[in-house]
Design a protein around this motif. Structure first.
Motif, PDB file in Angstrom:
ATOM      1  N   ARG A 123     -34.937   5.926  29.374  1.00  0.00           N
ATOM      2  CA  ARG A 123     -36.353   5.969  29.689  1.00  0.00           C
ATOM      3  C   ARG A 123     -37.136   7.336  30.322  1.00  0.00           C
ATOM      4  O   ARG A 123     -38.259   7.456  30.390  1.00  0.00           O
ATOM      5  CB  ARG A 123     -36.515   4.843  30.826  1.00  0.00           C
ATOM      6  N   ALA A 124     -36.177   8.259  30.547  1.00  0.00           N
ATOM      7  CA  ALA A 124     -36.556   9.506  31.107  1.00  0.00           C
ATOM      8  C   ALA A 124     -36.758  10.600  30.032  1.00  0.00           C
ATOM      9  O   ALA A 124     -35.765  10.779  29.221  1.00  0.00           O
ATOM     10  CB  ALA A 124     -35.535   9.996  32.089  1.00  0.00           C
ATOM     11  N   ASP A 125     -37.865  11.157  30.035  1.00  0.00           N
ATOM     12  CA  ASP A 125     -38.344  12.324  29.218  1.00  0.00           C
ATOM     13  C   ASP A 125     -37.888  13.676  29.920  1.00  0.00           C
ATOM     14  O   ASP A 125     -37.944  14.543  29.205  1.00  0.00           O
ATOM     15  CB  ASP A 125     -39.853  12.433  28.835  1.00  0.00           C
ATOM     16  N   ALA A 126     -37.974  13.602  31.192  1.00  0.00           N
ATOM     17  CA  ALA A 126     -37.936  14.656  32.055  1.00  0.00           C
ATOM     18  C   ALA A 126     -37.360  14.085  33.396  1.00  0.00           C
ATOM     19  O   ALA A 126     -37.759  13.224  33.941  1.00  0.00           O
ATOM     20  CB  ALA A 126     -39.005  15.720  32.059  1.00  0.00           C
ATOM     21  N   ALA A 127     -36.550  15.041  34.279  1.00  0.00           N
ATOM     22  CA  ALA A 127     -36.497  14.720  35.683  1.00  0.00           C
ATOM     23  C   ALA A 127     -36.529  16.004  36.413  1.00  0.00           C
ATOM     24  O   ALA A 127     -35.807  16.897  35.814  1.00  0.00           O
ATOM     25  CB  ALA A 127     -35.066  13.851  36.041  1.00  0.00           C
ATOM     26  N   PHE A 128     -36.718  15.958  37.365  1.00  0.00           N
ATOM     27  CA  PHE A 128     -37.150  17.000  38.457  1.00  0.00           C
ATOM     28  C   PHE A 128     -36.217  16.670  39.715  1.00  0.00           C
ATOM     29  O   PHE A 128     -36.650  15.653  40.417  1.00  0.00           O
ATOM     30  CB  PHE A 128     -38.553  17.525  38.653  1.00  0.00           C
ATOM     31  N   LEU A 129     -35.586  17.653  40.419  1.00  0.00           N
ATOM     32  CA  LEU A 129     -35.185  17.630  41.908  1.00  0.00           C
ATOM     33  C   LEU A 129     -36.516  18.271  42.666  1.00  0.00           C
ATOM     34  O   LEU A 129     -36.806  19.142  42.452  1.00  0.00           O
ATOM     35  CB  LEU A 129     -34.048  18.481  42.096  1.00  0.00           C
ATOM     36  N   VAL A 130     -36.616  17.250  43.694  1.00  0.00           N
ATOM     37  CA  VAL A 130     -37.928  17.334  44.491  1.00  0.00           C
ATOM     38  C   VAL A 130     -37.565  17.453  45.929  1.00  0.00           C
ATOM     39  O   VAL A 130     -36.342  16.609  46.375  1.00  0.00           O
ATOM     40  CB  VAL A 130     -38.924  16.572  44.053  1.00  0.00           C
ATOM     41  N   GLU A 131     -38.321  17.862  46.826  1.00  0.00           N
ATOM     42  CA  GLU A 131     -37.848  17.841  48.253  1.00  0.00           C
ATOM     43  C   GLU A 131     -39.140  17.701  49.052  1.00  0.00           C
ATOM     44  O   GLU A 131     -40.478  18.170  48.483  1.00  0.00           O
ATOM     45  CB  GLU A 131     -37.133  19.149  48.763  1.00  0.00           C
ATOM     46  N   GLU A 132     -39.170  17.058  50.247  1.00  0.00           N
ATOM     47  CA  GLU A 132     -40.567  17.048  51.141  1.00  0.00           C
ATOM     48  C   GLU A 132     -40.387  18.461  51.977  1.00  0.00           C
ATOM     49  O   GLU A 132     -39.268  18.793  52.539  1.00  0.00           O
ATOM     50  CB  GLU A 132     -40.537  15.969  51.715  1.00  0.00           C
ATOM     51  N   VAL A 133     -41.513  18.994  52.208  1.00  0.00           N
ATOM     52  CA  VAL A 133     -41.808  20.071  53.205  1.00  0.00           C
ATOM     53  C   VAL A 133     -42.763  19.691  53.986  1.00  0.00           C
ATOM     54  O   VAL A 133     -43.626  18.903  53.859  1.00  0.00           O
ATOM     55  CB  VAL A 133     -42.099  21.441  52.285  1.00  0.00           C
ATOM     56  N   PRO A 134     -42.915  20.354  55.208  1.00  0.00           N
ATOM     57  CA  PRO A 134     -43.923  20.309  56.034  1.00  0.00           C
ATOM     58  C   PRO A 134     -45.511  20.582  55.250  1.00  0.00           C
ATOM     59  O   PRO A 134     -45.617  21.380  54.306  1.00  0.00           O
ATOM     60  CB  PRO A 134     -43.990  21.353  57.069  1.00  0.00           C
ATOM     61  N   LEU A 166     -44.509  16.570  48.734  1.00  0.00           N
ATOM     62  CA  LEU A 166     -43.655  16.673  47.722  1.00  0.00           C
ATOM     63  C   LEU A 166     -43.516  17.820  46.910  1.00  0.00           C
ATOM     64  O   LEU A 166     -44.695  18.012  46.119  1.00  0.00           O
ATOM     65  CB  LEU A 166     -43.342  15.272  47.001  1.00  0.00           C
ATOM     66  N   VAL A 167     -42.567  18.630  46.716  1.00  0.00           N
ATOM     67  CA  VAL A 167     -42.535  19.996  46.145  1.00  0.00           C
ATOM     68  C   VAL A 167     -41.608  19.923  44.994  1.00  0.00           C
ATOM     69  O   VAL A 167     -40.273  19.285  45.195  1.00  0.00           O
ATOM     70  CB  VAL A 167     -42.863  21.252  46.665  1.00  0.00           C
ATOM     71  N   MET A 168     -41.746  20.593  43.779  1.00  0.00           N
ATOM     72  CA  MET A 168     -40.525  21.169  43.087  1.00  0.00           C
ATOM     73  C   MET A 168     -39.705  22.093  43.654  1.00  0.00           C
ATOM     74  O   MET A 168     -40.047  22.868  44.436  1.00  0.00           O
ATOM     75  CB  MET A 168     -41.228  21.704  41.623  1.00  0.00           C
ATOM     76  N   THR A 169     -38.463  21.893  43.240  1.00  0.00           N
ATOM     77  CA  THR A 169     -37.525  22.874  43.714  1.00  0.00           C
ATOM     78  C   THR A 169     -37.164  23.889  43.100  1.00  0.00           C
ATOM     79  O   THR A 169     -36.193  24.567  43.586  1.00  0.00           O
ATOM     80  CB  THR A 169     -36.325  22.021  44.023  1.00  0.00           C
ATOM     81  N   GLY A 170     -36.870  23.886  41.531  1.00  0.00           N
ATOM     82  CA  GLY A 170     -36.867  24.746  40.771  1.00  0.00           C
ATOM     83  C   GLY A 170     -35.472  24.456  40.069  1.00  0.00           C
ATOM     84  O   GLY A 170     -34.745  25.288  39.196  1.00  0.00           O
ATOM     85  N   PHE A 171     -35.373  23.152  39.833  1.00  0.00           N
ATOM     86  CA  PHE A 171     -34.259  22.532  38.918  1.00  0.00           C
ATOM     87  C   PHE A 171     -34.731  21.432  38.350  1.00  0.00           C
ATOM     88  O   PHE A 171     -35.296  20.524  38.926  1.00  0.00           O
ATOM     89  CB  PHE A 171     -32.800  22.208  39.777  1.00  0.00           C
ATOM     90  N   TYR A 172     -34.626  21.393  36.915  1.00  0.00           N
ATOM     91  CA  TYR A 172     -35.336  20.452  36.198  1.00  0.00           C
ATOM     92  C   TYR A 172     -34.516  20.226  34.806  1.00  0.00           C
ATOM     93  O   TYR A 172     -33.591  21.198  34.550  1.00  0.00           O
ATOM     94  CB  TYR A 172     -36.634  21.128  35.380  1.00  0.00           C
ATOM     95  N   THR A 173     -34.571  18.712  34.178  1.00  0.00           N
ATOM     96  CA  THR A 173     -34.224  18.710  32.877  1.00  0.00           C
ATOM     97  C   THR A 173     -35.409  18.183  32.088  1.00  0.00           C
ATOM     98  O   THR A 173     -36.260  17.605  32.474  1.00  0.00           O
ATOM     99  CB  THR A 173     -33.184  17.410  33.022  1.00  0.00           C
TER     100      THR A 173
END
Length: 244
Positions: A123-134, A166-173
């Motif tokens: 089901r996934a076309d892409a996946a991103f590692l994300v994190e919460e920041v202030p 919620l922001v992108m971290t720099g790791f993706y597929t």
């Protein structure tokens, strides 16, 4: 899975550390940034590294040659630094199928394997590692908006008024569909071809992009203080906990 590593940047904000070397060869706790990236990617099954090089690329090529720990390295050349979407396109001729993408200036200690597992679901076309920041820091990053299912519905690059923290971290597929999107991107106000613009095109075309929340930490080494902060985190992680 093949792994693309973006390593073409000059690292102007890291000066004087980058006066005589490319950004990814700056050392953190005795290890070049790109080597830490390679080690992370090896742990999650990288079968080939496609390294996008540019500024002082000869130093990277001479240091690592055509393999790292037995995994082959292919170099792609970004002759002008015109943004992340432009950088990704340099790797296109070398990519066969779904692939990982990691920025070469991030130190990660986290659940990268969860992103790979999600990408391998149909089901996934892409996946991103994300994190919460202030919230006050979110405008420094690509900010994400997600729906109730954890799917990314919008990406905004460095917004004045972030829609979330919620922001992108720099790791993706990605699947190779990202290349078509990158070809369609127009230059931003900064004159660069922005990755969030390409991601938005994927979303608008009906692709499913999942957000995987980080379990761990990462530091984007953009300034000398970040390098010192990352070294402290790594040293702390290596310090044995005293027995009770």
């Amino acid at each position: 899975m093949q792994a693309v590593v973006l390593a073409a940047g000059k690292g102007t904000r890291l000066r004087p550390l980058t006066d005589d070397k490319p950004k990814v060869l700056v050392e953190v706790d005795g290890t070049p940034l790109i080597e830490d990236v390679f080690d992370n990617l090896l742990e999650i099954g990288a079968t080939e590294f496609i390294v996008v090089v540019g500024y002082q690329k000869e130093q990277i090529i001479e240091r690592y040659g055509d393999e790292y720990e037995g995994v082959p390295i292919t170099y792609a050349h970004q002759r002008e630094q015109l943004g992340l979407a432009h950088a990704i396109l340099q790797a296109e001729p070398h990519i066969d199928d779904d692939f990982m993408l990691m920025l070469g200036d991030n130190v990660f200690r986290g659940n990268l394997g969860d992103v790979i597992n999600r990408q391998q679901e149909d089901r996934a076309d892409a996946a991103f590692l994300v994190e919460e920041v202030p919230y006050e820091e979110a405008s420094r990053y690509g900010v994400l908006d997600t729906n109730e299912y954890g799917e990314i519905v919008e990406v905004v690059e460095k917004p004045d008024e972030p829609p979330s923290n919620l922001v992108m971290t720099g790791f993706y597929t990605f699947t190779p569909a990202i290349f078509h999107a990158c070809h369609l991107v127009q230059p931003s106000d900064r004159g660069e071809y922005e990755l969030p613009d390409a991601i938005d095109l994927l979303i608008q075309s009906g692709r499913t992009i999942d957000a995987i929340r980080m379990d761990g930490w990462r530091i984007d080494v953009g300034y000398p203080d970040d390098r010192d902060r990352a070294a402290e985190r790594l040293e702390d992680a290596d310090t044995p906990t005293p027995a009770e």
